[in-house]
Design an enzyme around this catalytic site. Sequence first.
Site, PDB file in Angstrom:
ATOM      1  CD  GLU A   1       4.752   1.366   3.458  1.00  0.00           C
ATOM      2  OE1 GLU A   1       5.665   2.345   3.722  1.00  0.00           O
ATOM      3  OE2 GLU A   1       3.737   1.491   4.077  1.00  0.00           O
TER       4      GLU A   1
ATOM      5  CB  CYS B   1      12.667   2.053   3.785  1.00  0.00           C
ATOM      6  SG  CYS B   1      11.651   1.257   5.015  1.00  0.00           S
TER       7      CYS B   1
END
Length: 510
Positions: free
Chosen positions: A262, A296
Site C-alpha cells: 500500500e 495516502c
Amino acid sequence: MDFLKELGIENRNFGASTGYEWNSTTDQGELHIVSPADGKPIANVYLASEQDYERVVTKAAEAFRHWRTVPAPKRGEVVRQIGLRLREHKDALGALVSYEMGKSLQEGKGEVQEMIDICDFAVGQSRQLYGSTMASEREEHRMYDQYHPLGVVGTISAFNFPVAVWSWNTMIATVCGDTNLWKPSSKAPLSAIGVQNILGEVIRENELPEGLFNLIVGRGSSVGERLLNDKRIPLVSVTGSTEVGRHAAQVVAKRFGKTILELGGNNAIILSPNAELKTALPAIVFGAVGTAGQRCTTTRRLIIHESIYARVKASLLKAYAGLRIGNPLDEKNHVGPLIDSDAVMAFQQALQRAEKEGGKLVYGGTLLEGAGYESGCYVVPAIVEAENSYAIVQEETFAPILYLIQYSGELSAAIELHNAVVQGLSSAVFTENLREAELFLSAAGSDCGIANVNIGTSGAEIGGAFGGEKETGGGRESGSDAWKAYMRRQTNTINYGTALPLAQGIKFDI
C-alpha cells in the site's frame, strides 16, 4: 496526560513484546517522541535488538502451530473481544493517535473506530472462509478448493495511520489462522505500544499462546531488514512510500515470499461541468487538508472543466480562508500539524519547485509561528495553479498542497490527465451525468484501485478492498475478499470410485 496512563504508556517504554511480556533491552538507542501538536516530549521508547527480533519471531512461529488448528469461529471470538476492548479505550487511544502524529481528535477517534469496525467485520468473516466446488471431468471424482492459514504475517505500518492499517491486516489475518509481527513507524510507536497493551489484556484473559500478537520497534536497517529477509514470514504487508515498497518487494520476492503493498497516491478529483458543486466542495476540502494532507488518499490534484474553473477557484479560496488551524486535541480545529520539521521542509520545497516550473501559488503555503504553533510543524494549506505535466505534480508530496488543473472538451480529456501519473490509488468524479459517471468507472475510465462518483478520494469504508494499482503496489487490504491474501489456497481432488481415470483422457496401462 490521563490517556497515556490509561494505555500503559510510561516515561520510558520497551520496544518488543510477545503479548505476555516486554523485552528489557536498553543498549540499542532510544526514540524520543515529541508531539507535533505542541513540541513537548511525550515519552521515550528503547529500540529492540536483533536478538529481541529473533525471540519475538520464534514465539510467533511457535504460536502459529497452535493457532492454525483453532476453529475459525473461535478465532473470531478472540477478535470480537478485542473489538469490545477497543471500544472501552476508544477515547484514550484516539487522543494518543491525535497527539502523537498530529491528526485532528475527530480523525484520531475515527481511526480507532476503523479498528472496531474491522474487528466486527472479521468476526463475520471467520464463518465465511469459503472455498468452491468444481465439476470434475473424471467419473466418481470430486474436486474443490479450500484455504488454509498461511503463517506469520509481518505488518509494517506508517505514521499517518499508526493503528488502523495494522488492524486491517491483523484482525483479518487472525481469523484466517495467522499470527502477526508488527513493526510500526518509528515516528509514531507509542500508539502501537498502547494497542499492544490492550491486546495483552485479551491474550492473558483467554490464556492465548504467547506470540499470537507481537510488536517490534527497531531500526529499519537491522530489525526491518531481518523481517524482510526472514523465510519464517511468508507474507509481509507494507504501508509506506513507493521507494520503501519497491525495496521490500524486491527483498521478499527474492526469497519467494508474498507482499501486500500500500504505497504512494497522487489522487485526483475531476469536476465536470455537470458537477453539483455544493456537494463537491466539502469533499474537496476535506480530501485536501484532512490529516494535514498526510493521507495516502489525500486529494492532491483537482481537474476542473474550464467553464466552471473561476467559480470553483473562488469557492475554494473562501473555504480555505475559513479553515481553523491549531492543536488537534481541540475539536474546533480543522487542520493540525505536519508530523515533523522534515515534512515542513518537503512542503516548502514542493511549493518552490511548483513555482519554478511555472505554477502559481494562489493561497497559503506559509509556516505558522507564535503562540499555539511552538512545534514549528503548522503550515497553511496551499492551493497552486499548475499543469499536470509538472514534475512536482507527478510526485506525491505528503503535505496539504492542492494543484488546480484545467481541462476542456469531453470527460475523456480529464480522464487522460487523471491517469497520466505513475500512482493509482484513489480517484473521484463529480457529475450528475450518468454517462460521464459510467465512463469514469469503465475500463476506459479511472485506472485506480478506488474510483468514486460524487464522493471524495478520502475516507474509504472497511467493507471494500482497499488498495491501488501501478506504483501504489497492487495490494488489497480490509474488506471484500482481501482475506484470501492471508491464506494459502489448495485444490483438492477425491476419487471415490474403484478405477483410476486420468485427466485429459490419457491412458497409462501397466
